[in-house]
Design an enzyme around this catalytic site. Structure first.
Site, PDB file in Angstrom:
ATOM      1  CB  SER A 203      41.111  43.503  59.048  1.00 34.13           C
ATOM      2  OG  SER A 203      40.969  44.484  58.060  1.00 34.13           O
ATOM      3  CG  ASP A 293      41.966  40.531  51.724  1.00 29.99           C
ATOM      4  OD1 ASP A 293      41.627  41.707  51.492  1.00 29.99           O
ATOM      5  OD2 ASP A 293      42.408  40.154  52.827  1.00 29.99           O
ATOM      6  CG  HIS A 323      39.523  41.826  54.166  1.00 29.73           C
ATOM      7  ND1 HIS A 323      40.876  41.855  54.401  1.00 29.73           N
ATOM      8  CD2 HIS A 323      38.959  42.588  55.139  1.00 29.73           C
ATOM      9  CE1 HIS A 323      41.124  42.605  55.467  1.00 29.73           C
ATOM     10  NE2 HIS A 323      39.968  43.050  55.928  1.00 29.73           N
TER      11      HIS A 323
END
Length: 359
Positions: A203, A293, A323
């Site tokens: 991320s 995501d 995600h």
């Protein structure tokens, strides 16, 4: 104390709110990753059953919005309080050791994870945790970094870089680059002999991975970057991609139009939006996304541009997952299969890289 306990319960799942030539590209999916009946909707995307259960629980127990005051309180918590109850525990490792390095603006805490007490000279993984540049730590991602150390059979060094709002952009990417360069020069601090760097992160840490790898291409460190492993990275903040429109609400990473951006990055800089850079000459890459995501299309775009630039690239998209899945392996059991799958691909890429080095 009651307020602190409530805050700690919120932090248990905070990352789901903010996370924000040689190989062929492949939209890889393990057929046996989830043997339960699939959840299909006539007008919606495929969602694994355990992912649906996780999302339903999030909907039933919404998390509070992060404020500057709350983030400041979180950042004052002792490291041992920063646990991720959605992920699997660290498990068995031969070595877990803390090391401090001098950073651009104060000391940076690092932690070595290794399945071996001793090992011959070889590569090292430098890992940057996710958390939207405002939360997250070595401790919130220790389950994942320990798993990487076991599955890759490599030492993994997790980096505790500076967070916003106290340290806005470019503090995080400054720390990321500095940490990679320091590790390359200081194998002895870890009682190891490193021969090359593998840069990785998820991320926000995936964004730091991309930015750091670019920086070390343009100005090499003491050791070469032999591979990068960005996991659902943010790669382009200049526009909103279709996946952000489709999955920006209700899929664990909610995209907000709130202008209160604590990280305050310049979207036109390649140190925020590495997709804007020339990607030629980057090391072999395994890039991971998830089909549900909001950042998926940024990852797809980066992988495609790598391939166009002639960079050996493997693209893995976790079908029916969200995600942050690599740090939700306890709450979403099928996420472990996706995590093992992309680590197997990383092992295959690494084997090819090391084989080329020996030729």
């Amino acid at each position: 104390m009651r307020r602190l306990n409530k805050l700690l319960l919120c932090m248990a799942g905070a990352l789901s709110l903010l996370h924000s030539g040689g190989f062929v590209s492949a939209n890889h999916h393990e057929e046996n990753a989830n043997k339960e009946a699939p959840v299909e909707h006539a007008t919606g995307p495929y969602i694994k059953p355990d992912v649906r259960a996780y999302l339903d629980n999030l909907k039933a127990h919404p998390r509070p919005k992060f404020t500057r005051q709350m983030l400041t309180m979180i950042h004052k918590l002792p490291p041992e309080k920063m646990k991720n109850t959605d992920d699997l525990p660290v498990g068995d490792l031969a070595t877990v050791e803390d090391v401090i390095m001098p950073g651009p603006d104060g000391d940076i805490r690092m932690r070595l994870y290794d399945s071996r007490a001793e090992r011959e000279a070889g590569p090292v993984v430098v890992f940057f945790h996710g958390g939207g540049f405002v939360v997250g730590s070595i401790e919130t991602h220790e389950g994942l970094t320990a798993e990487m150390a076991r599955q890759l059979d490599l030492p993994v060094i997790s980096v505790n870089y500076r967070l916003a709002p106290e340290s806005p952009w470019p503090a995080a990417v400054d720390d990321g680059e500095a940490a990679a360069r320091w590790v390359a020069e200081n194998s002895k601090a870890f009682d190891r002999n490193f021969t090359g760097l593998i840069i990785s992160g998820d991320s926000a840490g995936g964004n730091i991975t991309l930015v750091t790898t670019l920086a070390l291409r343009d100005k090499p460190a003491a050791l070469p970057v032999i591979m990068q492993l960005p996991i659902y990275p943010a790669s382009d903040s200049t526009k909103k991609y279709p996946s952000a429109e489709q999955f920006g609400q209700g899929f664990a990473l909610d995209i907000s139009d709130d202008k209160n951006d604590f990280y305050a990055a310049d979207p036109q800089s390649v140190r925020t939006s590495p997709l804007l850079a020339n990607l030629e000459g980057l090391p072999p890459t395994v890039l991971v996304t998830a089909s549900l995501d909001p950042l998926r299309d940024q990852g797809r775009a980066y992988a495609a541009k790598l391939i166009e630039a002639g960079v050996p690239t493997i693209y893995y998209e976790a079908k029916g997952n969200i995600h942050g899945f690599a740090t939700y392996r306890k709450a979403i059991p099928s996420a472990q299969q996706d995590t093992l799958a992309f680590l197997r691909l990383a092992n295959a890429m690494l084997k090819e890289v090391l084989s080329d080095v020996r030729r």
